[in-house]
Design an enzyme around this catalytic site. Structure first.
Site, PDB file in Angstrom:
ATOM      1  N   ARG A 118      11.716 -34.187 -38.792  1.00 29.82           N
ATOM      2  CA  ARG A 118      11.498 -32.932 -39.523  1.00 29.82           C
ATOM      3  C   ARG A 118      10.264 -32.159 -39.060  1.00 29.82           C
ATOM      4  NH1 ARG A 118      15.717 -34.508 -39.954  1.00 29.82           N
ATOM      5  NH2 ARG A 118      16.906 -35.091 -41.811  1.00 29.82           N
ATOM      6  N   SER A 132      15.942 -31.019 -49.874  1.00 28.20           N
ATOM      7  CA  SER A 132      15.146 -32.223 -50.108  1.00 28.20           C
ATOM      8  C   SER A 132      13.665 -31.869 -50.248  1.00 28.20           C
ATOM      9  CB  SER A 132      15.325 -33.205 -48.949  1.00 28.20           C
ATOM     10  OG  SER A 132      16.667 -33.649 -48.870  1.00 28.20           O
ATOM     11  N   GLU A 172       8.715 -32.705 -47.788  1.00 29.45           N
ATOM     12  CA  GLU A 172       9.494 -32.145 -46.672  1.00 29.45           C
ATOM     13  C   GLU A 172       9.566 -30.639 -46.833  1.00 29.45           C
ATOM     14  OE1 GLU A 172      14.148 -32.186 -45.282  1.00 29.45           O
ATOM     15  OE2 GLU A 172      13.147 -34.120 -45.507  1.00 29.45           O
TER      16      GLU A 172
END
Length: 302
Positions: free
Chosen positions: A174, A225, A295
């Site tokens: 990520r 998320s 995130e």
């Protein structure tokens, strides 16, 4: 009217607005105003806008379709650049796809699957843009954009344009080089796909869509998320095991469907979400000695 705003208007670069509420441009429907909000008509206008921003030494940041994003209630100082219409072209040459940074990744995955090309199945259901996906190395179902990216066209802070190879993007979980080491905007990408059986590709995409529909709260405004998975553990499972599903602060609520989603249950502020994030972090650390990292990208905080 600020001189920066006036210069951007006179440059005829596309949409230019003052004090535009960013709640209108995020999937969580939260966020204060952008001091100046622009949506360039094309890549040339984006480059022109950057020259003006640089001349005024103004702060800036880019957004795509507003997923994976939490904007502070006080808004954002400087210029917010939205990659949207005019930055969403694509060209397919065999198995090589060249696509604009503003293109919807869901829409692209659907089009590509119908042509019997594999590689974007993981992205079915990800409500973002190609530029955003490259910026954060978006992924799901064990795959991510780094697996198929050949090179990315980046506009850097100083207004220069450069193609970065997959290796130069320094992808990891990520993250990419664009987030901190070399801040910039992905205005386009070249992806390498593979030929496959159309029916099989479509079936995998449908399975992924069904999974998201059945396990994630897309009926509420949310940002996707919230926490990175602290592998080998999973954020959603930790939150569920801690009994936090359904826990609410103000208008922000931990989804009862999935522990790694915070939804806007109605009238949520960014501060509500931040307070809930801090509560989850504290609880998980006390119970399991696990540090949770976000995130979702949080912007606009001093």
């Amino acid at each position: 009217m600020s001189t920066l705003y006036k210069d951007l208007i006179e440059a005829n670069i596309g949409k230019v607005l003052e004090n535009e509420p960013l709640a209108k441009h995020t999937t969580m429907k939260i966020g204060g105003p952008a001091e100046i909000f622009i949506e360039p008509s094309n890549s040339e206008d984006l480059t022109k806008a950057f020259r003006i921003i640089k001349k005024h030494n103004a702060k800036w940041r880019a957004i795509g379709r507003g997923s994976n994003l939490l904007v502070a209630d006080q808004g954002i100082e400087g210029v917010v650049i939205k990659l949207g219409l005019g930055m969403d072209d694509f060209e397919l040459n065999g198995e090589t796809l060249t696509v604009g940074g503003g293109y919807s990744i869901i829409k692209l995955a659907t089009i590509i699957s119908k042509k019997g090309l594999s590689g974007l199945e993981f992205s079915s259901g990800i409500p973002g843009s190609i530029g955003g996906a490259v910026y954060m190395n978006a992924g799901a179902h064990g795959a991510d954009i780094s697996k198929i990216l050949v090179k990315a066209h980046i506009l850097f802070e100083d207004g220069t344009l450069e193609w970065l190879t997959n290796e130069e993007m320094k992808f990891s979980y990520r993250t990419s080089i664009l987030q901190e080491e070399r801040p910039g905007i992905c205005i386009g990408a070249v992806l390498k796909l593979q030929k496959g059986e159309k029916e099989d590709i479509v079936a995998v995409m449908q399975k992924n869509k069904d999974y998201r529909r059945d396990t994630q709260p897309w009926n509420y405004p949310c940002a996707g998320s919230i926490f990175r998975n602290p592998l080998p553990k999973y954020a959603g499972q930790l939150v569920e095991d801690a009994g936090l599903k359904g826990y609410q602060i103000g208008g922000a609520k931990i989804s009862e469907m999935h522990g790694n989603f915070i939804v806007n249950a109605g009238g949520a502020t960014a501060q509500d979400v931040l307070d809930l994030i801090d509560f989850v972090k504290k609880t998980i650390y006390e119970k399991y000695d696990v540090s949770m990292e976000t995130e979702v990208e949080i912007i606009g905080l001093n």
